[in-house]
Motif scaffolding. Sequence first.
Motif, PDB file in Angstrom:
ATOM      1  N   THR A  63       0.581  -1.277   0.031  1.00  0.00           N
ATOM      2  CA  THR A  63      -0.264  -0.163   0.026  1.00  0.00           C
ATOM      3  C   THR A  63       0.737   0.996   0.003  1.00  0.00           C
ATOM      4  N   MET A  64       1.619   1.366   0.226  1.00  0.00           N
ATOM      5  CA  MET A  64       3.133   2.472   0.136  1.00  0.00           C
ATOM      6  C   MET A  64       4.398   1.936  -0.963  1.00  0.00           C
ATOM      7  N   MET A  65       5.200   3.214  -0.428  1.00  0.00           N
ATOM      8  CA  MET A  65       5.976   2.810  -1.310  1.00  0.00           C
ATOM      9  C   MET A  65       6.835   4.055  -0.383  1.00  0.00           C
ATOM     10  N   VAL A  66       8.309   3.632   0.117  1.00  0.00           N
ATOM     11  CA  VAL A  66       9.422   4.658   0.147  1.00  0.00           C
ATOM     12  C   VAL A  66      10.656   4.373  -0.707  1.00  0.00           C
ATOM     13  N   PHE A  67      11.169   6.040  -0.119  1.00  0.00           N
ATOM     14  CA  PHE A  67      11.626   6.436  -1.805  1.00  0.00           C
ATOM     15  C   PHE A  67      12.439   7.831  -1.324  1.00  0.00           C
ATOM     16  N   THR A  68      13.854   7.824  -1.968  1.00  0.00           N
ATOM     17  CA  THR A  68      14.498   8.833  -1.444  1.00  0.00           C
ATOM     18  C   THR A  68      13.963  10.461  -2.762  1.00  0.00           C
ATOM     19  N   SER A  69      14.315  11.382  -1.865  1.00  0.00           N
ATOM     20  CA  SER A  69      14.237  12.153  -2.660  1.00  0.00           C
ATOM     21  C   SER A  69      14.672  13.676  -2.239  1.00  0.00           C
ATOM     22  N   GLU A  70      14.647  14.975  -3.643  1.00  0.00           N
ATOM     23  CA  GLU A  70      15.271  15.992  -4.048  1.00  0.00           C
ATOM     24  C   GLU A  70      14.338  17.056  -3.559  1.00  0.00           C
ATOM     25  N   ARG A  71      13.170  16.782  -3.029  1.00  0.00           N
ATOM     26  CA  ARG A  71      11.869  17.822  -3.475  1.00  0.00           C
ATOM     27  C   ARG A  71      12.142  19.235  -2.724  1.00  0.00           C
ATOM     28  N   LYS A  72      13.152  18.501  -1.203  1.00  0.00           N
ATOM     29  CA  LYS A  72      12.990  19.742  -0.233  1.00  0.00           C
ATOM     30  C   LYS A  72      14.428  19.669   0.161  1.00  0.00           C
ATOM     31  N   GLY A  73      14.741  20.134  -0.159  1.00  0.00           N
ATOM     32  CA  GLY A  73      16.574  20.358  -0.199  1.00  0.00           C
ATOM     33  C   GLY A  73      17.199  18.997  -0.271  1.00  0.00           C
ATOM     34  N   TRP A  74      18.463  18.744  -0.132  1.00  0.00           N
ATOM     35  CA  TRP A  74      19.228  17.354  -0.471  1.00  0.00           C
ATOM     36  C   TRP A  74      18.447  16.025  -0.309  1.00  0.00           C
ATOM     37  N   TRP A  75      19.192  15.138  -0.470  1.00  0.00           N
ATOM     38  CA  TRP A  75      18.155  13.416  -0.513  1.00  0.00           C
ATOM     39  C   TRP A  75      17.546  13.306   1.129  1.00  0.00           C
ATOM     40  N   LYS A  76      16.168  12.964   1.155  1.00  0.00           N
ATOM     41  CA  LYS A  76      15.849  12.725   1.933  1.00  0.00           C
ATOM     42  C   LYS A  76      14.370  12.093   1.778  1.00  0.00           C
ATOM     43  N   ILE A  77      14.186  11.014   2.979  1.00  0.00           N
ATOM     44  CA  ILE A  77      13.483   9.708   3.020  1.00  0.00           C
ATOM     45  C   ILE A  77      11.850   9.853   3.166  1.00  0.00           C
ATOM     46  N   TRP A  78      11.170   9.672   1.591  1.00  0.00           N
ATOM     47  CA  TRP A  78       9.792  10.534   1.493  1.00  0.00           C
ATOM     48  C   TRP A  78       8.659   8.621   1.443  1.00  0.00           C
ATOM     49  N   ARG A  79       7.208   8.813   1.760  1.00  0.00           N
ATOM     50  CA  ARG A  79       6.784   8.356   1.563  1.00  0.00           C
ATOM     51  C   ARG A  79       5.409   8.474   0.486  1.00  0.00           C
ATOM     52  N   MET A  80       4.581   6.937  -0.005  1.00  0.00           N
ATOM     53  CA  MET A  80       3.694   7.446  -1.098  1.00  0.00           C
ATOM     54  C   MET A  80       2.729   6.496  -0.888  1.00  0.00           C
ATOM     55  N   ASP A 105       7.548  -6.414   9.070  1.00  0.00           N
ATOM     56  CA  ASP A 105       6.395  -6.149   8.952  1.00  0.00           C
ATOM     57  C   ASP A 105       5.526  -4.753   8.682  1.00  0.00           C
ATOM     58  N   GLY A 106       6.229  -3.856   8.015  1.00  0.00           N
ATOM     59  CA  GLY A 106       6.274  -2.376   7.343  1.00  0.00           C
ATOM     60  C   GLY A 106       5.686  -1.618   8.297  1.00  0.00           C
ATOM     61  N   ASP A 107       6.104  -1.620   9.753  1.00  0.00           N
ATOM     62  CA  ASP A 107       6.061  -0.750  10.417  1.00  0.00           C
ATOM     63  C   ASP A 107       7.685   0.115  10.734  1.00  0.00           C
ATOM     64  N   HIS A 108       8.398  -0.727  10.738  1.00  0.00           N
ATOM     65  CA  HIS A 108       9.460   0.764  10.018  1.00  0.00           C
ATOM     66  C   HIS A 108      11.073   0.601   9.580  1.00  0.00           C
ATOM     67  N   ASN A 140      29.073   3.312   7.124  1.00  0.00           N
ATOM     68  CA  ASN A 140      28.063   2.437   6.927  1.00  0.00           C
ATOM     69  C   ASN A 140      27.351   2.574   6.118  1.00  0.00           C
ATOM     70  N   THR A 141      26.649   1.806   5.046  1.00  0.00           N
ATOM     71  CA  THR A 141      25.617   1.989   4.043  1.00  0.00           C
ATOM     72  C   THR A 141      25.041   0.792   3.847  1.00  0.00           C
ATOM     73  N   MET A 142      23.863   1.066   2.668  1.00  0.00           N
ATOM     74  CA  MET A 142      22.847   0.021   2.671  1.00  0.00           C
ATOM     75  C   MET A 142      22.540  -1.093   2.666  1.00  0.00           C
ATOM     76  N   PRO A 143      21.599  -0.554   4.290  1.00  0.00           N
ATOM     77  CA  PRO A 143      21.031  -1.886   4.593  1.00  0.00           C
ATOM     78  C   PRO A 143      19.749  -2.115   4.012  1.00  0.00           C
ATOM     79  N   SER A 144      19.278  -3.754   4.542  1.00  0.00           N
ATOM     80  CA  SER A 144      18.526  -4.526   4.900  1.00  0.00           C
ATOM     81  C   SER A 144      18.169  -4.669   5.449  1.00  0.00           C
ATOM     82  N   TRP A 145      16.968  -4.254   5.637  1.00  0.00           N
ATOM     83  CA  TRP A 145      15.841  -5.522   6.635  1.00  0.00           C
ATOM     84  C   TRP A 145      15.477  -6.701   6.734  1.00  0.00           C
ATOM     85  N   ALA A 146      15.716  -8.451   7.333  1.00  0.00           N
ATOM     86  CA  ALA A 146      15.444  -9.652   6.761  1.00  0.00           C
ATOM     87  C   ALA A 146      14.627 -10.176   8.174  1.00  0.00           C
TER      88      ALA A 146
END
Length: 281
Positions: A63-80, A105-108, A140-146
């Motif tokens: 139901t939701m998509m998380v992504f990075t965006s420069e809509r307001k300043g440098w790269w930030k995390i957004w949700r659609m 679980d989609g909560d974090h 530290n970079t490129m995390p994934s939650w298994a």
Amino acid sequence: MKNLLILLIVASHAVCAQRYEVLFTKQVKNNDNIYSINQEGSLKQITNHPRKDSSPMMSPDGTMMVFTSERKGWWKIWRMNLESGEFKQLTDAGSAEYSPSWSPDGDHIVFVSSRNGGSEIFTMTKDGNNIKQLSTGGNNTMPSWASDDRIYYSSQINGVYQIMSIKPDGSDLSQLTAGKGDKLMPQRSPDNSAMLYYGNLHGNMEIYTMELTSGKTTRLTNDPLMDIRPKWSPDGSLIVFERGNKRNDQQIYLMNADGSGQRALTKSGYNYAPSFVVIAD
């Protein structure tokens, strides 16, 4: 736009095994937006903004998509919200924040930020609250939650990126790899048997898997161009990745989990940051 959102939601719940759509970023005239593509190469544009949108990840319930965006300043995390079409900015630090990935679980959401100096791994709720720093060290970079409820990421140790594992509360940090060659964007397989990543052990950037019980490493790609940023399909049967020169030829590819059947989904231009549409049971 509303009809497109409905199609994406239906696809995320109704696509059968082996028939996934892929989310990715497409650059057109130096502007980046998010698209989806099916295995026949049919494109749908999801975002359309004059500032860059990138690195989409679908929530586990579709139901939701998380992504990075420069809509307001440098790269930030957004949700659609794909049902309403509404956008929400989740982070707002003075530094770049990127590489979001959902908890099972989609909560974090886990992501990367340099808000406290250096590049570190953070978590937050899906609404952008309770931001917590997990890593220390600055590279530290490129995390994934298994699905084993651990977070995997790449950390630079003695000049080489190795795969690390940590619990979401920041405890039980462990280093899973050592030796030569960067190991980037670790992704534990859906059946928890292997780790997918890309690296430069053989000079060029290629894609590998590592068996978690034996530590045996298998090279899946061998191409003059760079093969990077792989991700598993929800059932572990397919891998989506990028192949290109990181300049004017960057394409989205699919292959089977053993590296066979490599085929291009996109044919031209600059395309990057692919991920499968996650299917809820």
